[in-house]
Design an enzyme around this catalytic site. Structure first.
Site, short mmCIF file in Angstrom:
data_model
loop_
_atom_site.label_atom_id
_atom_site.label_comp_id
_atom_site.label_asym_id
_atom_site.label_seq_id
_atom_site.Cartn_x
_atom_site.Cartn_y
_atom_site.Cartn_z
N GLY A 140 -13.47 5.09 0.95
CA GLY A 140 -14.59 6.00 0.75
C GLY A 140 -15.70 5.36 -0.07
O GLY A 140 -16.03 4.18 0.10
N CYS A 141 -16.27 6.13 -1.00
CA CYS A 141 -17.42 5.66 -1.78
C CYS A 141 -17.08 4.47 -2.68
O CYS A 141 -17.99 3.75 -3.10
CB CYS A 141 -17.98 6.80 -2.62
SG CYS A 141 -18.73 8.14 -1.65
N ALA A 142 -15.82 4.26 -3.00
CA ALA A 142 -15.43 3.11 -3.82
C ALA A 142 -15.40 1.82 -3.03
O ALA A 142 -15.23 0.73 -3.61
CB ALA A 142 -14.06 3.37 -4.45
N GLY A 143 -15.56 1.89 -1.72
CA GLY A 143 -15.35 0.74 -0.86
C GLY A 143 -16.33 -0.39 -1.05
O GLY A 143 -16.00 -1.56 -0.79
#
Length: 348
Positions: A140-143
């Protein structure tokens, strides 16, 4: 981790754009019988700090009903195109050819590709058939941070090798507009589509040195952020508790990461953060005791592109590099898990 060099960074967005006022009007119609819910929450469009976003499908596509097959077909076509554009630019900026790339880390969570994206586009890009492949799903956004850290570790483990990192997300086609979940309305106001790519290697110096990475997974937080897999497609999980959670937990998390990396938080000259939303940016500034406006590059990227999930923090880094990278920078991003990813950069 053996220090690595960031040789290049490139970004890409789809050609279609939608202004925020257009998105608000379109979303109200798309939510159909849920107009009362939409009107109650519609202020999020006005307060999101977003002017426009890039989207992978024409506006009228979002007004029709689409199941898994149709959504994923759009994902594959758009993701392949964005992959080629971002990766090609990153390779060229590094002064390399596709044949020079020894491995590829691909991060994408908004669609399913089997074979994975780099396998689909590698032959027509000219990537070698023996290039190693590491496709990653679910970050997700941490990728953006986690994927760049993974590529750096792969490069560090094989000095002299050149690794390509690519992240592509098509958030706009993953939001269910027939939902009565308030999170769907919020997601419709925030998310856009985009891609970013970088080339890393051990031992050389170019844009920046990557000196270490860290991660924190918080227990019992799986319902803060992520996807639910449902019959029409993916349904966003997006808890309103994210900003207060960040305010409460970020400083201890960053301090723990710094301890593992052998530095102090006050030795960091600039944080480069994933701009998940204006409240998230505010929460980061508050938690880390930063001056108000310290993360204005993050606000600019959010204003111009919305939240593109994983690629977004790399758009911030791109602007930071063009402005002049401070001596020591920590990249951070929150994602499903609930997790915080960190990466240390030093000016070349």
């Amino acid at each position: 981790m053996r220090p690595c060099s960031l040789l290049s960074l490139a970004t890409a967005v789809p050609p279609q754009t939608i202004e925020q006022h257009e998105a608000k009007a379109l979303a109200r119609e798309a939510f159909g019988g849920k107009k009362a819910l939409f009107d109650r929450l519609s202020g999020v469009f006005d307060n999101a700090g977003i002017a426009r976003r890039h989207i992978v499908a024409p506006q009228d596509w979002y007004m029709a009903s689409h199941g898994w097959h149709d959504r994923n077909a759009v994902y594959l076509e758009a993701a392949e195109s964005l992959f080629v554009e971002a990766a090609g630019a990153a390779i060229e900026k590094a002064g390399l050819s596709p044949h020079d790339i020894d491995g590829v880390v691909t991060v994408s969570t908004t669609g399913v590709a089997t074979p994975s994206l780099e396998a689909r586009v590698g032959p027509r890009m000219g990537l070698r058939d023996d290039a190693r492949r590491v496709p990653v799903f679910g970050l997700g956004c941490a990728g953006g941070v986690n994927g760049l850290a993974t590529a750096s570790r792969m490069a560090a483990a094989d000095p002299g090798s050149k690794w390509l990192f690519v992240t592509v997300e098509t958030c706009s086609i993953s939001i269910r507009l027939d939902s009565d979940d308030p999170a769907a309305v919020v997601a419709t106001a925030l998310f856009g589509d985009g891609a970013a790519a970088a080339v890393v290697t051990a031992g050389e110096h170019s844009l920046a040195r990557i000196t270490g990475s860290a991660e924190k997974l918080f227990p019992d937080t799986q319902r803060i952020m992520g996807w639910d897999v449902e019959d029409p497609g993916l349904a966003v999980v997006f808890d309103r508790a994210i900003p207060p959670f960040i305010e409460e937990n970020l400083v201890s998390t960053v301090d723990g990461m710094c301890a593992k990396l052998g530095i102090r938080r006050d030795e960091i000259d600039r944080f480069c953060c994933h701009p998940g939303g204006v409240k998230v940016i505010d929460a980061i500034e508050t938690a880390l005791h930063l001056n108000q406006g310290a993360l204005n590059l993050e606000r600019e990227v959010l204003h111009d592109y919305g939240n593109m999930s994983a690629p977004t923090v790399l758009f911030v880094l791109d602007r930071l590099l063009k402005q002049g990278l401070p001596d020591r920078v920590m990249m951070t991003a929150f994602g499903p898990g609930f997790t915080c990813a960190g990466l240390m950069l030093e000016a070349a």
